[in-house]
Design a protein around this motif. Structure first.
Motif, PDB file in Angstrom:
ATOM      1  N   ALA A 285       0.842  -1.194   0.000  1.00  0.00           N
ATOM      2  CA  ALA A 285       0.000   0.000   0.000  1.00  0.00           C
ATOM      3  C   ALA A 285       0.873   1.238   0.000  1.00  0.00           C
ATOM      4  O   ALA A 285       2.023   1.211   0.456  1.00  0.00           O
ATOM      5  N   PHE A 286       0.306   2.326  -0.527  1.00  0.00           N
ATOM      6  CA  PHE A 286       1.014   3.605  -0.546  1.00  0.00           C
ATOM      7  C   PHE A 286       0.028   4.710  -0.235  1.00  0.00           C
ATOM      8  O   PHE A 286      -1.059   4.789  -0.830  1.00  0.00           O
ATOM      9  N   LEU A 287       0.379   5.542   0.729  1.00  0.00           N
ATOM     10  CA  LEU A 287      -0.429   6.692   1.114  1.00  0.00           C
ATOM     11  C   LEU A 287       0.312   7.943   0.641  1.00  0.00           C
ATOM     12  O   LEU A 287       1.370   8.289   1.174  1.00  0.00           O
ATOM     13  N   SER A 288      -0.225   8.589  -0.383  1.00  0.00           N
ATOM     14  CA  SER A 288       0.394   9.794  -0.922  1.00  0.00           C
ATOM     15  C   SER A 288       0.052  10.974  -0.018  1.00  0.00           C
ATOM     16  O   SER A 288      -1.120  11.272   0.214  1.00  0.00           O
ATOM     17  N   THR A 289       1.063  11.637   0.511  1.00  0.00           N
ATOM     18  CA  THR A 289       0.822  12.716   1.471  1.00  0.00           C
ATOM     19  C   THR A 289       0.756  14.071   0.778  1.00  0.00           C
ATOM     20  O   THR A 289       1.398  14.307  -0.247  1.00  0.00           O
ATOM     21  N   LYS A 290      -0.038  14.955   1.355  1.00  0.00           N
ATOM     22  CA  LYS A 290      -0.153  16.322   0.842  1.00  0.00           C
ATOM     23  C   LYS A 290       1.164  17.065   1.033  1.00  0.00           C
ATOM     24  O   LYS A 290       1.958  16.723   1.919  1.00  0.00           O
ATOM     25  N   PRO A 291       1.414  18.081   0.221  1.00  0.00           N
ATOM     26  CA  PRO A 291       2.687  18.809   0.311  1.00  0.00           C
ATOM     27  C   PRO A 291       2.964  19.384   1.697  1.00  0.00           C
ATOM     28  O   PRO A 291       4.121  19.451   2.132  1.00  0.00           O
ATOM     29  N   GLU A 292       1.898  19.800   2.404  1.00  0.00           N
ATOM     30  CA  GLU A 292       2.103  20.418   3.719  1.00  0.00           C
ATOM     31  C   GLU A 292       2.269  19.402   4.836  1.00  0.00           C
ATOM     32  O   GLU A 292       2.521  19.765   5.984  1.00  0.00           O
ATOM     33  N   ALA A 293       2.122  18.117   4.530  1.00  0.00           N
ATOM     34  CA  ALA A 293       2.256  17.078   5.546  1.00  0.00           C
ATOM     35  C   ALA A 293       3.647  16.448   5.493  1.00  0.00           C
ATOM     36  O   ALA A 293       4.267  16.353   4.428  1.00  0.00           O
ATOM     37  N   SER A 294       4.122  15.991   6.623  1.00  0.00           N
ATOM     38  CA  SER A 294       5.397  15.282   6.701  1.00  0.00           C
ATOM     39  C   SER A 294       5.126  13.788   6.562  1.00  0.00           C
ATOM     40  O   SER A 294       4.394  13.208   7.362  1.00  0.00           O
ATOM     41  N   SER A 295       5.720  13.170   5.553  1.00  0.00           N
ATOM     42  CA  SER A 295       5.497  11.733   5.366  1.00  0.00           C
ATOM     43  C   SER A 295       6.062  10.934   6.545  1.00  0.00           C
ATOM     44  O   SER A 295       5.513   9.885   6.909  1.00  0.00           O
ATOM     45  N   ASP A 296       7.141  11.431   7.148  1.00  0.00           N
ATOM     46  CA  ASP A 296       7.682  10.747   8.323  1.00  0.00           C
ATOM     47  C   ASP A 296       6.686  10.770   9.472  1.00  0.00           C
ATOM     48  O   ASP A 296       6.499   9.764  10.178  1.00  0.00           O
ATOM     49  N   ASP A 297       6.033  11.909   9.676  1.00  0.00           N
ATOM     50  CA  ASP A 297       5.045  12.007  10.751  1.00  0.00           C
ATOM     51  C   ASP A 297       3.841  11.109  10.475  1.00  0.00           C
ATOM     52  O   ASP A 297       3.316  10.468  11.388  1.00  0.00           O
ATOM     53  N   VAL A 298       3.415  11.088   9.226  1.00  0.00           N
ATOM     54  CA  VAL A 298       2.269  10.236   8.885  1.00  0.00           C
ATOM     55  C   VAL A 298       2.637   8.766   9.054  1.00  0.00           C
ATOM     56  O   VAL A 298       1.815   7.967   9.521  1.00  0.00           O
ATOM     57  N   ALA A 299       3.869   8.394   8.730  1.00  0.00           N
ATOM     58  CA  ALA A 299       4.315   7.021   8.945  1.00  0.00           C
ATOM     59  C   ALA A 299       4.245   6.661  10.420  1.00  0.00           C
ATOM     60  O   ALA A 299       3.845   5.550  10.792  1.00  0.00           O
ATOM     61  N   ASP A 300       4.622   7.600  11.288  1.00  0.00           N
ATOM     62  CA  ASP A 300       4.527   7.359  12.727  1.00  0.00           C
ATOM     63  C   ASP A 300       3.069   7.164  13.157  1.00  0.00           C
ATOM     64  O   ASP A 300       2.764   6.341  14.023  1.00  0.00           O
ATOM     65  N   VAL A 301       2.177   7.937  12.546  1.00  0.00           N
ATOM     66  CA  VAL A 301       0.746   7.789  12.858  1.00  0.00           C
ATOM     67  C   VAL A 301       0.260   6.407  12.449  1.00  0.00           C
ATOM     68  O   VAL A 301      -0.488   5.748  13.190  1.00  0.00           O
ATOM     69  N   VAL A 302       0.683   5.937  11.290  1.00  0.00           N
ATOM     70  CA  VAL A 302       0.284   4.605  10.828  1.00  0.00           C
ATOM     71  C   VAL A 302       0.825   3.538  11.766  1.00  0.00           C
ATOM     72  O   VAL A 302       0.117   2.581  12.132  1.00  0.00           O
ATOM     73  N   ARG A 303       2.079   3.687  12.197  1.00  0.00           N
ATOM     74  CA  ARG A 303       2.650   2.718  13.140  1.00  0.00           C
ATOM     75  C   ARG A 303       1.866   2.718  14.450  1.00  0.00           C
ATOM     76  O   ARG A 303       1.630   1.653  15.047  1.00  0.00           O
ATOM     77  N   GLY A 304       1.453   3.896  14.892  1.00  0.00           N
ATOM     78  CA  GLY A 304       0.663   3.980  16.112  1.00  0.00           C
ATOM     79  C   GLY A 304      -0.681   3.289  15.966  1.00  0.00           C
ATOM     80  O   GLY A 304      -1.165   2.628  16.894  1.00  0.00           O
ATOM     81  N   SER A 305      -1.275   3.440  14.806  1.00  0.00           N
ATOM     82  CA  SER A 305      -2.550   2.785  14.543  1.00  0.00           C
ATOM     83  C   SER A 305      -2.402   1.269  14.551  1.00  0.00           C
ATOM     84  O   SER A 305      -3.258   0.551  15.091  1.00  0.00           O
ATOM     85  N   LEU A 306      -1.314   0.772  14.000  1.00  0.00           N
ATOM     86  CA  LEU A 306      -1.061  -0.672  14.012  1.00  0.00           C
ATOM     87  C   LEU A 306      -0.840  -1.172  15.434  1.00  0.00           C
ATOM     88  O   LEU A 306      -1.319  -2.256  15.807  1.00  0.00           O
ATOM     89  N   ALA A 307      -0.115  -0.404  16.239  1.00  0.00           N
ATOM     90  CA  ALA A 307       0.123  -0.803  17.624  1.00  0.00           C
ATOM     91  C   ALA A 307      -1.185  -0.892  18.401  1.00  0.00           C
ATOM     92  O   ALA A 307      -1.403  -1.825  19.177  1.00  0.00           O
ATOM     93  N   ALA A 308      -2.072   0.074  18.165  1.00  0.00           N
ATOM     94  CA  ALA A 308      -3.373   0.050  18.831  1.00  0.00           C
ATOM     95  C   ALA A 308      -4.193  -1.153  18.380  1.00  0.00           C
ATOM     96  O   ALA A 308      -4.901  -1.786  19.176  1.00  0.00           O
ATOM     97  N   ALA A 309      -4.101  -1.487  17.090  1.00  0.00           N
ATOM     98  CA  ALA A 309      -4.840  -2.639  16.579  1.00  0.00           C
ATOM     99  C   ALA A 309      -4.340  -3.933  17.201  1.00  0.00           C
ATOM    100  O   ALA A 309      -5.130  -4.833  17.508  1.00  0.00           O
TER     101      ALA A 309
END
Length: 313
Positions: free
Chosen positions: A247-271
């Protein structure tokens, strides 16, 4: 039986045409994207032939089949198969769809398989309860139905290998483009198509809306990731012992892909915490890898036969 014939009328659609060479060299993909509308928000393909050949899926799903190609037929289905020679469990090979976000009544559908047009046409036209209006567009047989709200949709038997479906306007546009000039996708859409890892398995590509990035009002990891994205791609392959997923999540220019990756990891940990009593699901979650590049977040996983068996329960 009318409902089975009407299963060709799945979605209804948009306008213009599409060609996306970056998504694979399959002639069917090239042809399907050549007639599907270019202004859709969502595109997808499922290679049912490859899925049927996956030992992992066969062992996990058994007689349940693959959803709309369920192997457990009713008497109506058995009669439909007998009269038309078309068995959706074995004769559908690929399905392509395109849809406009927020408008479920509009989309487009292309199916490849083995269709005996003469027998299918005879079946539809001889049904006492038939509600299809038989017509032709560009010399091809078309069947249109009208719902209680006056919405007209239908399907066309383009050949013994190809069926098109959509609302009447979209269907006409698709048939006009069949074999005609094709338009290229926008650079943004092509960039998403280029992220499809498994073009001959199953894939889903979505252009997300352009709403301004605002994460201040939510602490839900999935919502935060969605707010930061302008596109999403997922694809999978059907292998003998499982299904790899990318899967690939294309991030908006104003977003940090590193930060969004951390959010995804957090979501997986919660799951993982919430699914600790489901070992097959936990095994899949433990295999997931999350990384980022300058354009977005990359996610890799692997679906096991045990996972599919658990999902069936």
């Amino acid at each position: 039986m009318l409902a089975l014939a009407g299963s060709f009328v799945l979605l209804s659609g948009c306008s213009d045409s599409l060609a996306a060479p970056g998504i694979g060299a399959s002639a069917q993909t090239t042809d399907a994207l050549g007639v599907l509308p270019t202004d859709a928000d969502v595109y997808g393909m499922t290679n049912l032939e490859a899925a049927r050949e996956s030992n992992a899926l066969e062992a996990a799903l058994g007689d349940a089949g693959l959803g709309l190609v369920n192997g457990r037929g009713s008497s109506d289905l058995d009669e439909f198969v007998r009269l038309t020679g078309f068995d959706p469990a074995t004769d559908l090979d690929r399905i392509y769809v395109a849809g406009k976000e927020g408008d479920n009544a509009r989309g487009a559908f292309v199916a490849y398989g083995r269709f005996d047009r003469d027998r299918i046409e005879q079946f539809i036209t001889t049904q006492d309860e038939a509600e299809f209006e038989a017509t032709s567009i560009d010399g091809l047989p078309v069947y249109i139905t009208t719902d209680d709200d006056g919405h007209r949709a239908g399907f066309a038997l383009a050949s013994d290998e190809m069926v098109l479906a959509g609302d009447e306007q979209t269907l006409r546009g698709m048939l006009n483009r069949l074999g005609g000039a094709r338009s290229a996708p926008s650079p943004e859409l092509q960039a998403l198509f280029d992220r499809v890892t498994f073009p001959d398995g199953a894939w889903f590509v979505a252009r997300l809306d352009g709403a301004d990035l605002d994460m201040s009002g939510s602490d839900n990891p999935s919502a935060l990731a969605a707010q930061a994205a302008d596109g999403f791609v997922v694809s999978m392959a059907f292998e003998a012992d499982g299904v790899p997923v990318r899967a690939f999540l294309s991030t908006k220019p104003e977003a940090s892909s590193d930060d969004v990756a951390d959010v995804v990891r957090g979501s997986l940990a919660a799951a993982r915490v919430g699914l600790k009593d489901q070992p097959a699901v936990l095994d899949v979650l433990d295999r997931v890898e999350v990384d980022s590049d300058r354009d977005g977040v990359l996610i890799e996983g692997y679906l096991t036969p045990e996972f599919f068996a658990t999902a069936q329960q």
